[in-house]
Design a protein around this motif. Structure first.
Motif, PDB file in Angstrom:
ATOM      1  N   ASN A   1      14.147  20.160  25.523  1.00  0.00           N
ATOM      2  CA  ASN A   1      15.116  20.020  24.423  1.00  0.00           C
ATOM      3  C   ASN A   1      14.961  18.658  23.754  1.00  0.00           C
ATOM      4  OD1 ASN A   1      17.666  19.562  22.894  1.00  0.00           O
ATOM      5  ND2 ASN A   1      18.078  21.606  23.694  1.00  0.00           N
ATOM      6  N   LEU A   2      14.904  18.678  22.444  1.00  0.00           N
ATOM      7  CA  LEU A   2      14.584  17.457  21.700  1.00  0.00           C
ATOM      8  C   LEU A   2      15.807  16.601  21.361  1.00  0.00           C
ATOM      9  CD1 LEU A   2      11.976  18.801  19.117  1.00  0.00           C
ATOM     10  CD2 LEU A   2      11.574  17.833  21.351  1.00  0.00           C
ATOM     11  N   MET A   3      16.998  17.056  21.752  1.00  0.00           N
ATOM     12  CA  MET A   3      18.171  16.271  21.367  1.00  0.00           C
ATOM     13  C   MET A   3      18.389  15.079  22.292  1.00  0.00           C
ATOM     14  SD  MET A   3      21.164  18.580  19.830  1.00  0.00           S
ATOM     15  CE  MET A   3      21.462  19.630  21.229  1.00  0.00           C
TER      16      MET A   3
ATOM     17  N   GLY B   1      20.774  10.937   5.602  1.00  0.00           N
ATOM     18  CA  GLY B   1      21.228  10.213   6.785  1.00  0.00           C
ATOM     19  C   GLY B   1      20.224  10.257   7.903  1.00  0.00           C
ATOM     20  N   LYS B   2      20.520   9.470   8.935  1.00  0.00           N
ATOM     21  CA  LYS B   2      19.631   9.388  10.101  1.00  0.00           C
ATOM     22  C   LYS B   2      19.709  10.655  10.937  1.00  0.00           C
ATOM     23  CE  LYS B   2      18.252   4.897  10.275  1.00  0.00           C
ATOM     24  NZ  LYS B   2      17.000   4.295  10.694  1.00  0.00           N
ATOM     25  N   ALA B   3      18.578  11.019  11.506  1.00  0.00           N
ATOM     26  CA  ALA B   3      18.530  12.102  12.482  1.00  0.00           C
ATOM     27  C   ALA B   3      17.642  11.618  13.634  1.00  0.00           C
ATOM     28  CB  ALA B   3      17.949  13.357  11.849  1.00  0.00           C
ATOM     29  N   PHE B   4      17.857  12.198  14.790  1.00  0.00           N
ATOM     30  CA  PHE B   4      17.151  11.734  15.990  1.00  0.00           C
ATOM     31  C   PHE B   4      16.566  12.921  16.736  1.00  0.00           C
ATOM     32  CE2 PHE B   4      20.544   8.963  14.801  1.00  0.00           C
ATOM     33  CZ  PHE B   4      20.044   7.685  14.951  1.00  0.00           C
TER      34      PHE B   4
ATOM     35  N   ARG C   1       5.795  11.111  12.266  1.00  0.00           N
ATOM     36  CA  ARG C   1       6.655  11.723  13.282  1.00  0.00           C
ATOM     37  C   ARG C   1       7.226  10.630  14.174  1.00  0.00           C
ATOM     38  NH1 ARG C   1       7.094  16.691  14.401  1.00  0.00           N
ATOM     39  NH2 ARG C   1       5.044  17.258  13.616  1.00  0.00           N
ATOM     40  N   THR C   2       8.518  10.391  14.046  1.00  0.00           N
ATOM     41  CA  THR C   2       9.173   9.346  14.821  1.00  0.00           C
ATOM     42  C   THR C   2      10.376   9.959  15.539  1.00  0.00           C
ATOM     43  OG1 THR C   2      10.401   8.814  12.823  1.00  0.00           O
ATOM     44  CG2 THR C   2       8.503   7.446  13.307  1.00  0.00           C
ATOM     45  N   ARG C   3      11.001   9.163  16.402  1.00  0.00           N
ATOM     46  CA  ARG C   3      12.158   9.727  17.115  1.00  0.00           C
ATOM     47  C   ARG C   3      13.457   9.443  16.371  1.00  0.00           C
ATOM     48  NH1 ARG C   3       9.303   8.335  22.568  1.00  0.00           N
ATOM     49  NH2 ARG C   3       8.272  10.343  22.900  1.00  0.00           N
ATOM     50  N   GLU C   4      13.423   8.457  15.484  1.00  0.00           N
ATOM     51  CA  GLU C   4      14.570   8.171  14.632  1.00  0.00           C
ATOM     52  C   GLU C   4      14.049   8.207  13.203  1.00  0.00           C
ATOM     53  OE1 GLU C   4      16.505   4.450  15.489  1.00  0.00           O
ATOM     54  OE2 GLU C   4      17.359   4.355  13.482  1.00  0.00           O
ATOM     55  N   PHE C   5      14.668   9.007  12.359  1.00  0.00           N
ATOM     56  CA  PHE C   5      14.175   9.112  10.982  1.00  0.00           C
ATOM     57  C   PHE C   5      15.320   9.490  10.062  1.00  0.00           C
ATOM     58  CE2 PHE C   5      14.123  13.774  11.042  1.00  0.00           C
ATOM     59  CZ  PHE C   5      14.067  14.028  12.399  1.00  0.00           C
TER      60      PHE C   5
ATOM     61  N   PRO D   1      20.326  15.947  15.516  1.00  0.00           N
ATOM     62  CA  PRO D   1      18.880  16.114  15.283  1.00  0.00           C
ATOM     63  C   PRO D   1      18.579  16.522  13.841  1.00  0.00           C
ATOM     64  CG  PRO D   1      19.755  18.043  16.364  1.00  0.00           C
ATOM     65  CD  PRO D   1      20.923  17.130  16.163  1.00  0.00           C
ATOM     66  N   GLU D   2      19.630  16.759  13.051  1.00  0.00           N
ATOM     67  CA  GLU D   2      19.453  17.069  11.624  1.00  0.00           C
ATOM     68  C   GLU D   2      20.789  16.776  10.956  1.00  0.00           C
ATOM     69  OE1 GLU D   2      18.573  21.314  11.562  1.00  0.00           O
ATOM     70  OE2 GLU D   2      20.703  21.763  11.475  1.00  0.00           O
ATOM     71  N   THR D   3      20.755  16.535   9.658  1.00  0.00           N
ATOM     72  CA  THR D   3      22.002  16.214   8.966  1.00  0.00           C
ATOM     73  C   THR D   3      22.747  17.481   8.539  1.00  0.00           C
ATOM     74  OG1 THR D   3      20.816  16.023   6.860  1.00  0.00           O
ATOM     75  CG2 THR D   3      21.151  13.992   8.097  1.00  0.00           C
TER      76      THR D   3
END
Ligand code: ATP
Length: 490
Positions: free
Chosen positions: A148-150, A198-201, A213-217, A169-171
């Protein structure tokens, strides 16, 4: 890509996060020019998609949300990527992306010599395809496991199960859960859209390729709600709006200078579609790493609103006055990454050119995106009148446009430096501008404007500068403006 990474660091666009501690590789920091560029991308996106449209409004929802949001949205159960590990070197890969990287191969046909084979290709000596770890070329890969990517965290002072929550993980979900608030407070009529930046992680298994591809974007997302009972020219309104958004988003990248040949549309195959999606297309860009997703434009049907209505127990419907019935709107979602867009705009703007035997690097940014719009440069820094005039000009122009002053090198070098960061216009103050008071010679109170791409120069009165830049940095073309002024010596 290496060229871009190095330019970005050298010229203050992007630095590795926590670099003095060795960096993370999964997060990047935007430097003085990078933050301007990214803000400009977000600003034009907001202007074009919200301010200029009568059917769109904005939102800024929080990153931390009620954990039930992620149960309802399906992220807790399904937001996973298949992960495989190398049994020898322990490197970890996304199972569906292993084939997209080059691989190390000890070739039996050449006495075990080591080769790096291009992504997706067989070894040209033995014709064998990759089966082992692409990084070490020796270890077997485990069977895929779902990951799980969250990002999990705790809300409040006690680290207990009841306090578990997630970084979004998404806005998009912030928009869905506010659907009724926005609908009621703004008295909207379908079709309408809500947009958010906004930021997503995402705890990506294999972040990389710079800011691709980053973990914070940051995401720039639109949820456009359509009445499922409506038709347009005999076709379901959601399908027509989906097409309109694909066209609009595809055109948007080109409006800000991205070359048509570097953009393409990719239709998701039936087996690739998310279970809730009626149709999805990716807008792809030809990145230095190859064609990859820049933005997704999905028809998510009524899935999200229905899920949140079910999990929250609140009605998330729209009252169709004409038909006198409640409907759950369908939603079209154009979902773009601000960082990925920045990488694409940067890659597209980058040029290496030959100018009178010299090599120049230039970022041909659209003026709306360029981090600095005008650089004011003194021709001689030992003449106080020149320097003072240049400082005054900078201060005046800076009230309206991002304008910098630079006197740290000779003029040719200063021009090259501005080219390299994409500044569309340089203004040079010289001896002629200020004259020579000791000799009683008055200046002509004119300066030189140099245009980045053509490198043409014109001589213009200081008194007209503001008006000229209103045109040049508005809708005016250089050729039209330049026609009215004498050329200056190069
Ligand atoms: P991918 O297949 O590349 O993982 P995705 O299909 O999961 O992407 P979406 O969920 O559709 O991506 O996200 C919308 C947009 O957000 C993407 O088109 C991309 O621009 C951006 N994005 C998604 N994940 C990342 C990330 N890890 N780093 C930077 N941008 C991202």
């Amino acid at each position: 890509m290496d060229v871009l990474v190095s330019l970005c660091k050298r010229r203050g666009f992007i630095f590795q996060s926590s670099e003095i501690y060795g960096g993370t590789g999964a997060a990047w920091d935007y430097g003085p020019l990078g933050v301007e560029l990214k803000n400009n991308i977000k600003r034009v996106w907001w202007r074009d998609n919200i301010h200029l449209r009568p059917d769109m409004v904005g939102l800024d929802a929080s990153i931390l949300m009620h954990p039930q949001v992620w149960k309802a949205s399906g992220h807790l159960d399904h937001f996973t990527d298949p992960m495989v590990d190398c049994k020898a070197c322990q490197h970890r890969f996304r199972a569906d992306k292993v084939e997209e990287q080059s691989w190390i191969h000890y070739c039996p046909a050449t006495k075990g010599n080591k080769f790096e084979v291009p992504a997706g290709e067989p070894c040209k000596h033995c014709n064998v395809r990759r089966s082992l770890c692409p990084d070490c070329g020796k270890g077997e890969l485990t069977t895929p496991r779902q990951f799980n990517l969250m990002f999990k965290t705790f809300m409040g002072p006690v680290e207990e199960d009841a306090a578990v929550t997630y970084l979004r993980p998404e806005t998009a979900q912030g928009i869905f859960v506010n659907f009724d608030n926005v609908l009621q407070s703004m008295r909207l009529k379908l079709p309408f859209g809500i947009a958010q930046i906004g930021k997503a992680f995402r705890n990506e298994i294999t972040p990389g390729n710079f800011i691709f591809r980053t973990r914070e974007f940051e995401q720039m997302e639109i949820e456009f709600f359509v009445n499922p009972l409506e038709t347009i020219d005999g076709r379901p309104a959601d399908e027509v709006w989906h097409e309109r958004w694909i066209e609009s988003r595809f055109a948007w990248y080109q409006r800000y200078g991205m070359r048509r040949e570097n953009l393409r549309i990719r239709e998701h195959e039936k087996d690739e579609l998310a279970h809730y999606a009626k149709r999805t297309v990716d807008i792809e860009y030809q990145f230095p790493i190859g064609w990859s997703e820049l933005e997704g434009v999905a028809n998510r049907t009524d899935f999200d609103l229905k899920q949140h209505a079910q999990f929250s127990g609140k009605s998330l419907t729209y009252f169709d006055e004409d038909r006198k019935q409640h409907v759950v709107p369908y939603v079209i979602e154009p979902s773009a990454g601000a960082d990925r867009s920045l990488l694409a705009f940067l890659a597209d703007a980058y040029r290496e050119e030959e100018v009178r035997g010299d090599r120049r690097v230039v970022l041909r940014f659209h003026p709306d995106l360029a981090p600095v719009k005008i650089a004011v440069l003194p021709l001689l820094k030992k003449r106080p009148e020149i320097v003072t005039t240049a400082h005054d000009l900078r201060a005046t122009l800076a009230r309206r446009w991002v304008t910098v002053y630079d006197d740290t090198a000779a003029i040719g070098r200063l021009y090259r430096r501005q080219d390299e960061v994409g500044t569309p216009y340089c203004v040079t103050v010289d001896v002629q501008t200020v004259g020579d008071s000791a000799k009683g010679e008055p200046g002509d109170r004119c300066v030189t404007i140099r245009e980045r791409d053509s490198m043409e120069q014109i001589r213009v009165p200081i008194a007209e500068l503001q008006g000229i830049f209103e045109r040049l940095l508005g809708d005016g073309a250089w050729a039209d403006v330049a026609r009215s002024y004498p050329p200056a010596r190069g």
